[in-house]
Design an enzyme around this catalytic site. Structure first.
Site, short mmCIF file in Angstrom:
data_model
loop_
_atom_site.label_atom_id
_atom_site.label_comp_id
_atom_site.label_asym_id
_atom_site.label_seq_id
_atom_site.Cartn_x
_atom_site.Cartn_y
_atom_site.Cartn_z
N LYS A 154 51.57 42.14 42.78
CA LYS A 154 51.98 41.23 43.84
C LYS A 154 51.83 39.81 43.29
CE LYS A 154 52.86 39.37 47.84
NZ LYS A 154 53.06 37.99 47.31
N GLU A 214 47.44 38.16 42.38
CA GLU A 214 47.04 38.33 43.78
C GLU A 214 46.57 39.75 44.09
OE1 GLU A 214 49.14 38.10 48.20
OE2 GLU A 214 49.96 36.93 46.55
#
Length: 198
Positions: free
Chosen positions: A26, A159
């Site tokens: 991500k 992330e």
């Protein structure tokens, strides 16, 4: 209202992310849709047109012989959590020398809509597009145990991950447990303060 499909935030992953699931990093940026059909159009998850601000994506116009619509993330630098803050400044700058990068993670149309196809088919289509350019690429798939993958994400200031069921369709504007977003503990404590995307 969002025009994209969103992953469900999760505190833990399914016990076994194998077979029926894939994991992807991500990256931390702005979610965008890119449509390519003789020209390139780019808009955000809320429908704001960014086309004129992203000349680095214009060369995609000549890459395909058929209309293509891609979902992905617009990132600065390496798409790390600390790079997120560079996206706004670069999008708004009149004369910037550092391009942004579009990281594609799904195909929504290829000579017509493909959102009802299973993700594994859309992913194969994405891989077949060979998106290896100066300002665009396809997100990699990650292998290994989810705990180890999240630890690697933490070590690289990424992330977290999105886990996707390989048989899932794409449902615009919906959240579904077929896509799970798992963030690293570091992201939650260091970078979680409110983010702003157009």
């Amino acid at each position: 209202m969002s025009v994209v499909r969103n992953a469900v935030p999760a505190d833990s992953a399914p016990r076994r992310l194998v077979g029926r699931w894939v994991m992807e990093p991500k990256f931390d940026g702005w979610r965008v849709i890119v449509a390519i059909d003789g020209e390139v159009l780019v808009w955000t998850r809320r429908g704001h047109d960014l086309t004129a601000r992203l000349p680095e994506l214009a060369p995609l116009a000549g890459r395909f012989d058929t209309p293509v619509v891609l979902d992905g993330e617009l990132v600065a630098g390496q798409g790390r959590a600390s790079d997120f803050y560079g996206v706004l400044g670069r999008v708004g700058a009149r004369n910037r020398t550092s391009p942004l990068t579009f990281v594609a993670f799904d195909v929504l149309a290829f000579d017509g809509p493909v959102i009802d196809q299973p993700y594994r088919h859309r992913r194969a289509r994405l891989d077949g597009l060979a998106l290896n350019g100066d300002a665009w690429c396809a997100t990699p798939q990650l292998q290994g145990h989810v705990v180890d993958v999240l630890a690697a994400c933490r070590d690289h200031d990424v992330e977290g991950i999105v886990a996707k069921r390989v048989d899932s369709a794409y449902r615009p504007g919906e959240r579904s447990s077929d896509w799970l977003k798992l963030k690293t503990a570091d992201w939650r404590t260091v970078h979680a303060p409110r983010r702003h995307e157009p």
